[in-house]
Scaffold this motif. Sequence first.
Motif: not given
Length: 290
Positions: A124-143
């Motif tokens: 479960l922690q791996t999934w949470v970490a994956a979401c945080l990484y996904y969100g970090t990259v997505d935020m960088i891409d969009k901004m």
Amino acid sequence: MTSTAPSAASPPARKPRDLPVPAGFDMRDHVSGLGAHLAGPANVILQLSWPGVGHGVMNSRVHDGSAMKRPFKRGRTTFTYLAVALLGDDTDRTAFRQAVNKQHAQVYSRPGEKVEYRAMDPRLQTWVAACLYYGTVDMIDKMHGPLPDAEADALYLHCARFGTTLQMPAEAWPADRGAFDRYWEESLAEVDIDPAVASYLLELTTLRNFPRPFRLLAPFLVFVTTGFLPPPFREAMGLPWSTRQQARFERLMRLFGRFERLLPRPLRIFPFNLWLADTRLRRRFRRPLV
């Protein structure tokens, strides 16, 4: 002729907790306090979309860290965790892990609950970490637009600390960005936001857990959160979205990106630098970290 007594066997070398990151990479170049506030609520939805995470958070018995009961403390703890994981050193991460483990050890499903969960579960922690990484990259891409490949690869390795700061072993992190994409696609099969979790998440997104004046921000937060959600999550939450709204959202993110690039680094990474300093002060004066 003299004999030499055999030496005691050396203990096995301890596996490194974190993945090696290329020399010269500076995570501070990619931390965004503004972006974290904008994209954070959507990322919470991503994380809680796995039933084991959603029900674990919603039904947690650690009430002093509840987002519904103590939203300001929960916000501080969350930002502190991210600051320690991304910007802290080994000592910071070890201390914070020990503090969080005491909380997580109390979060597990009881007999008769609809979903089984355990906050200490590395999967479960791996999934949470994956979401945080996904969100970090997505935020960088969009901004700011996509990163060059070498920088993106280094960022990916560094972001394994979202998981290794807690129980996720380093070898559980997909080997590279291509492997991560496959992991992400496979993991979407486990996304299942039931009505109870969806209602809980909508209360958080509309700031029902905050004092009334803060709720004036709810329409803007719902708009931005919906924009950051990938379509499958948006649909699972029942949040409508149009082509016109998408265009407005993209313009707004580019505007925020231009504004952020004008800021000096200490302001760009605020409040992560504040919460990392706070953690170190708390350790020095032996105050609780969470």
